[in-house]
Design a protein around this motif. Sequence first.
Motif, mmCIF file in Angstrom:
data_model
loop_
_atom_site.group_PDB
_atom_site.id
_atom_site.type_symbol
_atom_site.label_atom_id
_atom_site.label_comp_id
_atom_site.label_asym_id
_atom_site.label_seq_id
_atom_site.Cartn_x
_atom_site.Cartn_y
_atom_site.Cartn_z
ATOM 1 N N GLN A 1 0.827 -1.194 0.000
ATOM 2 C CA GLN A 1 0.000 0.000 0.000
ATOM 3 C C GLN A 1 0.870 1.256 0.000
ATOM 4 O O GLN A 1 1.890 1.318 0.678
ATOM 5 N N ILE A 2 0.448 2.231 -0.780
ATOM 6 C CA ILE A 2 1.181 3.487 -0.900
ATOM 7 C C ILE A 2 0.462 4.526 -0.053
ATOM 8 O O ILE A 2 -0.734 4.745 -0.228
ATOM 9 N N THR A 3 1.142 5.197 0.830
ATOM 10 C CA THR A 3 0.562 6.224 1.693
ATOM 11 C C THR A 3 1.139 7.569 1.331
ATOM 12 O O THR A 3 2.342 7.700 1.059
ATOM 13 N N LEU A 4 0.301 8.601 1.294
ATOM 14 C CA LEU A 4 0.735 9.958 1.000
ATOM 15 C C LEU A 4 0.661 10.787 2.269
ATOM 16 O O LEU A 4 -0.386 10.820 2.935
ATOM 17 N N PRO A 5 1.726 11.510 2.643
ATOM 18 C CA PRO A 5 1.691 12.354 3.855
ATOM 19 C C PRO A 5 0.840 13.587 3.632
ATOM 20 O O PRO A 5 0.900 14.216 2.575
ATOM 21 N N LEU A 6 0.012 13.961 4.578
ATOM 22 C CA LEU A 6 -0.828 15.154 4.496
ATOM 23 C C LEU A 6 -0.064 16.356 5.027
ATOM 24 O O LEU A 6 0.831 16.225 5.887
ATOM 25 N N PRO A 7 -0.383 17.549 4.553
ATOM 26 C CA PRO A 7 0.309 18.748 5.055
ATOM 27 C C PRO A 7 -0.074 19.011 6.510
ATOM 28 O O PRO A 7 -1.114 18.574 6.997
ATOM 29 N N ALA A 8 0.815 19.765 7.177
ATOM 30 C CA ALA A 8 0.575 20.100 8.593
ATOM 31 C C ALA A 8 -0.610 21.030 8.705
ATOM 32 O O ALA A 8 -0.865 21.857 7.808
ATOM 33 N N PRO A 9 -1.343 20.955 9.771
ATOM 34 C CA PRO A 9 -2.488 21.861 9.930
ATOM 35 C C PRO A 9 -2.048 23.307 10.102
ATOM 36 O O PRO A 9 -0.991 23.578 10.680
ATOM 37 N N GLY A 10 -2.840 24.250 9.552
ATOM 38 C CA GLY A 10 -2.544 25.666 9.647
ATOM 39 C C GLY A 10 -3.158 26.439 8.515
ATOM 40 O O GLY A 10 -3.946 25.895 7.719
ATOM 41 N N PRO A 11 -2.829 27.742 8.407
ATOM 42 C CA PRO A 11 -3.400 28.539 7.298
ATOM 43 C C PRO A 11 -2.898 28.054 5.942
ATOM 44 O O PRO A 11 -1.742 27.671 5.780
ATOM 45 N N VAL A 12 -3.796 28.109 4.995
ATOM 46 C CA VAL A 12 -3.486 27.641 3.634
ATOM 47 C C VAL A 12 -3.022 28.831 2.802
ATOM 48 O O VAL A 12 -3.687 29.868 2.744
ATOM 49 N N THR A 13 -1.849 28.700 2.214
ATOM 50 C CA THR A 13 -1.305 29.754 1.337
ATOM 51 C C THR A 13 -1.440 29.315 -0.105
ATOM 52 O O THR A 13 -1.398 28.115 -0.434
#
Length: 328
Positions: A56-68
């Motif tokens: 299985q291939i897993t993709l890391p999600l971005p850290a929580p915070g404001p979106v630029t």
Amino acid sequence: MRLPHKINELRQEPKVLRKRITVLAWGIAALSFVALAASAVQMPGKLASQQALYSQITLPLPAPGPVTTTASIGSQTAQNAFQVYGNARGNESQQNLQNSKELHAVREEIISLRRSVLRLTEQNRRLSSHVKALDEAVMHKTSEAEMPSASAKTPVEPKQKPATPIETLPAPELLQASAPITTASPLPELKLSEVGTRAAIALPKASNPETVASIPEKASALDLPEFQKTPAAGKLRQSGTRRILRTFFAIELGNFEDANSLESKWQSLREDNPLLLGKLKKRVSAAKVDDSTKYTLTAGPFYNAADTAVVCARLAREKVNCLPTIFQ
């Protein structure tokens, strides 16, 4: 030997055959369901024991915070400046319009060049014909100039006619003197007895003139065939409330001021033309015209319109006013 015997019994008893076929069908259906249930119980265990072929291939999600934003619309620099470009289709349509205009201009030029070439060809033909005519005239003049002039300078001697002798005749006086004088002979005497007398023609005695050809005072009328009225064609048979109508024809014999004159005219016409009007019925119709009553006389019925035309033609020979109409 028992199987054919059983088959014959089943053929003779169709109800027993149907029951046995029904039991057999239910048995087959029950076996199918049992096989399906067994496969459903055994398949999940086999699938769970199998190892995965792909990890299985897993993709890391971005850290929580404001979106630029990652686009370049927010920052207007020389490198990432943007602009709105025109519609490519509009440019293509303008280019096509320009090309069509240029093509139309080229076609007009080609047409004008063709006309010029035709005009020059016609002028060339005319000039060639003129040059040919001039060449022929020059050649004719030169041929006349090259002819020897000796024949023109030689004198032409007139031909001398042979001299004919002149005949001389004596004068008339000498002819009369030399000719003997002759006297006319006397006419023979005629006797009256010898003259033939004219033969006398015996004329017929005066009597009353006899007629050798006779012309009747009144020319006899043409022998016309006897008029036979056309009978009615077919028979009308109907049922129900609706009525099938048939059109009958008649002849109109004139308009009258009163009923007495109409009746007298009808009687005289029937007496004069018994074969034409003897079996017809009279119809009288009255109408108001300028504060007076006009009576119209019609006779019929005729089953064929051609018969009315024949009767009117024969009555017209006797100067009787007649007009075909409808019998009412």
